[in-house]
Structure formats: structure tokens, C-alpha cells
Design an enzyme around this catalytic site. Structure first.
Site, PDB file in Angstrom:
ATOM      1  N   ASP A  70       0.843  -1.083  -0.013  1.00  0.00           N
ATOM      2  CA  ASP A  70      -0.034   0.240  -0.015  1.00  0.00           C
ATOM      3  C   ASP A  70       0.737   1.208   0.166  1.00  0.00           C
ATOM      4  OD1 ASP A  70       1.024  -0.098   2.654  1.00  0.00           O
ATOM      5  OD2 ASP A  70      -1.079  -0.831   3.418  1.00  0.00           O
ATOM      6  N   ASP A  72       1.374   5.046   1.496  1.00  0.00           N
ATOM      7  CA  ASP A  72       0.797   6.018   2.639  1.00  0.00           C
ATOM      8  C   ASP A  72       1.539   7.280   2.232  1.00  0.00           C
ATOM      9  OD1 ASP A  72      -0.572   4.234   4.218  1.00  0.00           O
ATOM     10  OD2 ASP A  72       1.316   3.183   4.754  1.00  0.00           O
ATOM     11  N   ASP A 144       8.114   3.579  13.640  1.00  0.00           N
ATOM     12  CA  ASP A 144       8.783   2.356  14.239  1.00  0.00           C
ATOM     13  C   ASP A 144      10.279   2.083  14.022  1.00  0.00           C
ATOM     14  OD1 ASP A 144       7.849   1.357  11.603  1.00  0.00           O
ATOM     15  OD2 ASP A 144       6.790  -0.096  12.615  1.00  0.00           O
TER      16      ASP A 144
HETATM   17  P1  ATP Z   1       3.682  -3.175   5.090  1.00  0.00           P
HETATM   18  O1  ATP Z   1       2.497  -2.269   4.354  1.00  0.00           O
HETATM   19  O2  ATP Z   1       4.420  -3.785   3.867  1.00  0.00           O
HETATM   20  O3  ATP Z   1       2.922  -4.207   5.886  1.00  0.00           O
HETATM   21  P2  ATP Z   1       4.590  -0.818   6.190  1.00  0.00           P
HETATM   22  O4  ATP Z   1       5.790  -0.279   6.631  1.00  0.00           O
HETATM   23  O5  ATP Z   1       4.000   0.202   5.157  1.00  0.00           O
HETATM   24  O6  ATP Z   1       4.505  -2.479   5.694  1.00  0.00           O
HETATM   25  P3  ATP Z   1       2.122  -0.150   7.284  1.00  0.00           P
HETATM   26  O7  ATP Z   1       1.284  -0.680   8.488  1.00  0.00           O
HETATM   27  O8  ATP Z   1       1.418   0.018   6.079  1.00  0.00           O
HETATM   28  O9  ATP Z   1       3.527  -0.792   7.257  1.00  0.00           O
HETATM   29  O10 ATP Z   1       2.381   1.552   8.078  1.00  0.00           O
HETATM   30  C1  ATP Z   1       2.842   2.429   6.937  1.00  0.00           C
HETATM   31  C2  ATP Z   1       4.136   3.033   8.104  1.00  0.00           C
HETATM   32  O11 ATP Z   1       3.302   3.766   9.201  1.00  0.00           O
HETATM   33  C3  ATP Z   1       5.027   2.442   8.447  1.00  0.00           C
HETATM   34  O12 ATP Z   1       6.068   2.106   7.338  1.00  0.00           O
HETATM   35  C4  ATP Z   1       5.656   3.057   9.831  1.00  0.00           C
HETATM   36  O13 ATP Z   1       6.551   4.115   9.158  1.00  0.00           O
HETATM   37  C5  ATP Z   1       4.347   3.546  10.061  1.00  0.00           C
HETATM   38  N1  ATP Z   1       3.783   2.730  11.257  1.00  0.00           N
HETATM   39  C6  ATP Z   1       2.973   1.607  11.102  1.00  0.00           C
HETATM   40  N2  ATP Z   1       2.630   1.205  12.118  1.00  0.00           N
HETATM   41  C7  ATP Z   1       3.431   1.653  13.266  1.00  0.00           C
HETATM   42  C8  ATP Z   1       3.653   1.345  14.655  1.00  0.00           C
HETATM   43  N3  ATP Z   1       2.896   0.456  15.259  1.00  0.00           N
HETATM   44  N4  ATP Z   1       4.533   2.129  15.309  1.00  0.00           N
HETATM   45  C9  ATP Z   1       4.996   3.307  14.764  1.00  0.00           C
HETATM   46  N5  ATP Z   1       4.966   3.578  13.306  1.00  0.00           N
HETATM   47  C10 ATP Z   1       4.289   2.878  12.676  1.00  0.00           C
HETATM   48 MG    MG Z   2       2.278  -0.183   4.021  1.00  0.00          MG
END
Ligand code: ATP
Ligand code: MG
Length: 415
Positions: A70, A72, A144
Site C-alpha cells: 500500500d 501511505d 517504528d
Molecule cells: P506493509 O504495508 O508492507 O505491511 P508498512 O511499513 O507500510 O508495511 P503499514 O502498517 O502500512 O506498514 O504502516 C505504514 C507506516 O506507518 C510504517 O512504515 C511506519 O512508518 C508507520 N507505522 C505503522 N505502524 C506503526 C507502529 N505501530 N508504530 C510506529 N509507526 C508505525
Molecule cells: Mg504499508
């Protein structure tokens, strides 16, 4: 490693304060991997006079030439201001206020306003509210991991790195931002995320993450079962679910998701089967996943109940109920899903009996395909004595239903 550690401790001192000037690295992302709608959303926000970037996992994945799951977006525009820029958008969330820009019934993009690190925490240390807006530098440190704190400027085609995320991508390392004990206390789900990214990306976890997981794992008990359900889907509905499972075991985290589950070969073969289906773009359902994880517990429960209760049907039913009730205290399961899990288990016994008069009946049962898949995987792992039963049903289908599909479900999820 020493260099990274010392940078981290310097960073800890200045955490939540101003960071130094960022690295701006020119990149040339594969256009096929970029999402047109995400670019349009960023352009619209920038045109209105704000800052906006692609951020987080999508930038990380683009740098690694992976297709992001996805996209963001992060901006200095307030949620209400973003909301006004897009006709089809809505404000969501309480703990984190966000804007969803809608593109279709299934597709939306998430736009988050830069947040400062000031968070409201409960007694346990868990974040309950995080709506203090800030600038990009403050937004960086509330993320994170360093690999998840990279921003992509679509106009200059540069990745902006305040914290060493690019260095980590190059050296295939996962470092947490700030003090791991505190960051895991604020949000214990970060421990599970660390394991998922380690496996998905084939990166190394920093030693401090490993030891902090060891210490903070019990905090997962504070996470709502509904959130853990979402996390479970992300953990296991992918191409590397079994490796995630093994690592969760290794770090003793699995028991915080599935306290009734013990390691067994059925789980291994079934998770690998799910991964193969995903690789081939075949549908998968979380019902199958949970039915697998809980099967052994259900069986043990059944054996105990059966000693007192003569009816196989009633014993199976009671064992299923009890195992599911215990599970949903940790990881909540929607009702439609528990019904399908129970169905699959209950049908095992009926399939094993191979009663000629019931063949047509069972073949046309809407839960047949999943129960059959389940049986086949059992026969290939923990119940080799069922091979002939599995063959019987394979043959029965080719005679009666030549075009059936596996594990299919209208409500399948592949997140
Ligand atoms: P994927 O979508 O591949 O699972 P992602 O890193 O994009 O991995 P998302 O859950 O889509 O994970 O979150 C987008 C972003 O938001 C992360 O890359 C991170 O910067 C932030 N984020 C998400 N969850 C957390 C958390 N629990 N604590 C701190 N930052 C977070
Ligand atoms: Mg993501």
C-alpha cells in the site's frame, strides 16, 4: 555495528528533539511499481501549498524493488485541510486521526498529518492518543523502524532520510527508532512487526531489538484481540508465513497469539500450502489459517470430552466451541469465520467415514472444498494413515465435480 550503536545512543539523547539535516538521495523508481493515484494525491496536496510525501513501507519497498502493498502519504496539512481537498475523502480514527481518500469501493489511500512525538500513554505505557501535529522531523521519530521512516519527494525524485534508514536498507538491518524498551512498551505490536519485516525483507534484527523482544513480549497481552486478528492476517497470509511462524516461535511470541498451539508438521505443510496459493494468485481464507493453528488443540480437547461423552458429534462440537472461545480471548475472530472453522473440523469425521450414501451430499456441501484441502494436508503430515481417504475424495470429485477450486471463499482476505 559499533558506529550504528553509537549513533543510536546519540539519537536517544536527542529523541523527540531536532535532528540534523537529512540526506536527500536521488532515486529512479521503477514507474511500474508506483501508484498513479498516490502520486495524484501528493500532487494535489502540494499544489494547495502544503508539503506532502510518500512515506514508510512503500518507500522502503520501492528502494528494494519490491511492489509496495500500500502507499501511505504524510503531509503538514491538517486532516480537515486534506479532507477539504478531496471530494471523495473521509476523516477516520480516534487514536490516530487520518484521512482516507477513496478511489473505489475497495481502494483508498491513507493521508496522515506529521505528528510530534508527544503521545498520551496509559499507565501500561501503551499509546492511547497521538494527535499532536508536528513537522517532518518530529514525524520521523514517531515511526517504528529506521527503514520505515523514509520520505519520497515526488517532485525532486529524492528520498529524504533523517535517521539512517538508507544505510539500514543498504546493510539489510532493522533498527528501531529510539529506546526499544520504551518503543515496545508504547506499542507492543511493533515486536510482531519487527519479525514480519525481518522475514519479508530477509533483513537482520539489531541485537537491541532481539533483547527488548525477550523482555517485553508479555506486553502483547495488552493489545486488543481485534487488532491482533488484523496482525495475524498480515503475518501469515503471505509468501513467507511459515518462516514468520518459526521466528515467532523462536522469540517466544507465538504463545501471545495462539496460546493453545504447539509446533507440529501440519502447520508447516499448511502454511507452505497457503504461501504457494498466494504465489499462484489463488484465493485464501483466514478460516483455513485458524482451523490449522487450532486443530491439534481441538483434537486434544475432543479426546478428553469423548471419554465422558459418547456421541462423536457432540464431543467434536463441544471441543470446537471450547477451543474457539479460548482463542478469541487472545485474537478475536469474526462470527462467519468461527462458523467455517467449526464446519471444517466437524466435516473431517464425516469425510473419514467415506459412507457411499453420503458422498453426493458431502460433495455438494459448501464447506466441502476447505474440509477436503484440510484432510489432504493432514494426510501429508500428521495423519499419513488418511492417504487412502484423501485419494477416495479426490477421485469422488473428479467423478462428480470436475471443476472445483480449493480453499475458495467469497470472504477471502489476502492482506
Ligand atoms: P506493509 O504495508 O508492507 O505491511 P508498512 O511499513 O507500510 O508495511 P503499514 O502498517 O502500512 O506498514 O504502516 C505504514 C507506516 O506507518 C510504517 O512504515 C511506519 O512508518 C508507520 N507505522 C505503522 N505502524 C506503526 C507502529 N505501530 N508504530 C510506529 N509507526 C508505525
Ligand atoms: Mg504499508
Amino acid at each position: 555495528m559499533g558506529g550504528v550503536q553509537s549513533q543510536l545512543s546519540i539519537f536517544n539523547i536527542f529523541r523527540r528533539k531536532k535532528t540534523t539535516a537529512p540526506i536527500r538521495q536521488p532515486v529512479n523508481f521503477d514507474q511500474k511499481l508506483l501508484d498513479r493515484d498516490a502520486i495524484k494525491v501528493v500532487q494535489t496536496i502540494v499544489k494547495a501549498g502544503f508539503e506532502a510525501y510518500l512515506v514508510g513501507g512503500c518507500v522502503r519497498d520501492l528502494l528494494l524493488d519490491h511492489r509496495p502493498k500500500d502507499f501511505d502519504i504524510a503531509t503538514n496539512a491538517k486532516p480537515e485541510q486534506v479532507n477539504k481537498l478531496f471530494k471523495r475523502s473521509r476523516l477516520i480514527g480516534r487514536r490516530f486521526r487520518l484521512v482516507h481518500v477513496m478511489f473505489s469501493a475497495r481502494k483508498y489511500l491513507e493521508v496522515a498529518t506529521f505528528r510530534s512525538g508527544q503521545v498520551k500513554t496509559a499507565k501500561s505505557g501503551v499509546i492511547v492518543r497521538d494527535n499532536c501535529y508536528g513537522n517532518i522531523e518530529e514525524d520521523v521519530v514517531r515511526r517504528d523502524f529506521r527503514i520505515n521512516a523514509l520520505y519520497y519527494d515526488i517532485n525532486t525524485h529524492e528520498v529524504i532520510d533523517y535517521i539512517g534508514g538508507l544505510e539500514d536498507i543498504n546493510s539489510r538491518q532493522i533498527h528501531i527508532i529510539g529506546d526499544p524498551l520504551v518503543r515496545f512498551e508504547e506499542d507492543p505490536v511493533r515486536m510482531i512487526r519487527a519479525i514480519r519485516f525481518q522475514t519479508k525483507l530477509d533483513f537482520h534484527l539489531s541485537d537491541e531489538i532481539k533483547s527488548a523482544i525477550h523482555q517485553q513480549a508479555p506486553l502483547l497481552a495488552n493489545i486488543s484481540p481485534a487488532r491482533l486478528y488484523e496482525e495475524c492476517i498480515k503475518l501469515f497470509h503471505n509468501e513467507y508465513g511459515f518462516q514468520v511462524y518459526e521466528r515467532l516461535e523462536k522469540y517466544d511470541l507465538l504463545k501471545h497469539l495462539f496460546r493453545q498451539t504447539r509446533k507440529n508438521d501440519f502447520i508447516k505443510i499448511a502454511l507452505n500450502n497457503t504461501s504457494n496459493r498466494i504465489k499462484r494468485n489463488k484465493p485464501v481464507t483466514p478460516a483455513f489459517l485458524f482451523a490449522i493453528f487450532l486443530w491439534q488443540a481441538q483434537n486434544e480437547r475432543y479426546q478428553l470430552i469423548k471419554k465422558k461423552q459418547k456421541s462423536v458429534y457432540l464431543s467434536m462440537s463441544q471441543a470446537s466451541e471450547e477451543v474457539i472461545i479460548s482463542q478469541i480471548k487472545q485474537v478475536s475472530l469474526p462470527r462467519w469465520l468461527t462458523a467455517r472453522i467449526k464446519d471444517t473440523w466437524m466435516m473431517q469425521n464425516r469425510l473419514e467415514r467415506m459412507q457411499p450414501k453420503k458422498v453426493q451430499d458431502l460433495l455438494s456441501n459448501k464447506g466441502f472444498r476447505m474440509a477436503y484441502d484440510f484432510l489432504v494436508l493432514r494426510s501429508q503430515s500428521i495423519n499419513p494413515e488418511l492417504k487412502s481417504v484423501a485419494e477416495f475424495w479426490t477421485k469422488a470429485q473428479s467423478e462428480h465435480h470436475p471443476e472445483s477450486t480449493h480453499q475458495s471463499s467469497k470472504k477471502n482476505r489476502k492482506k
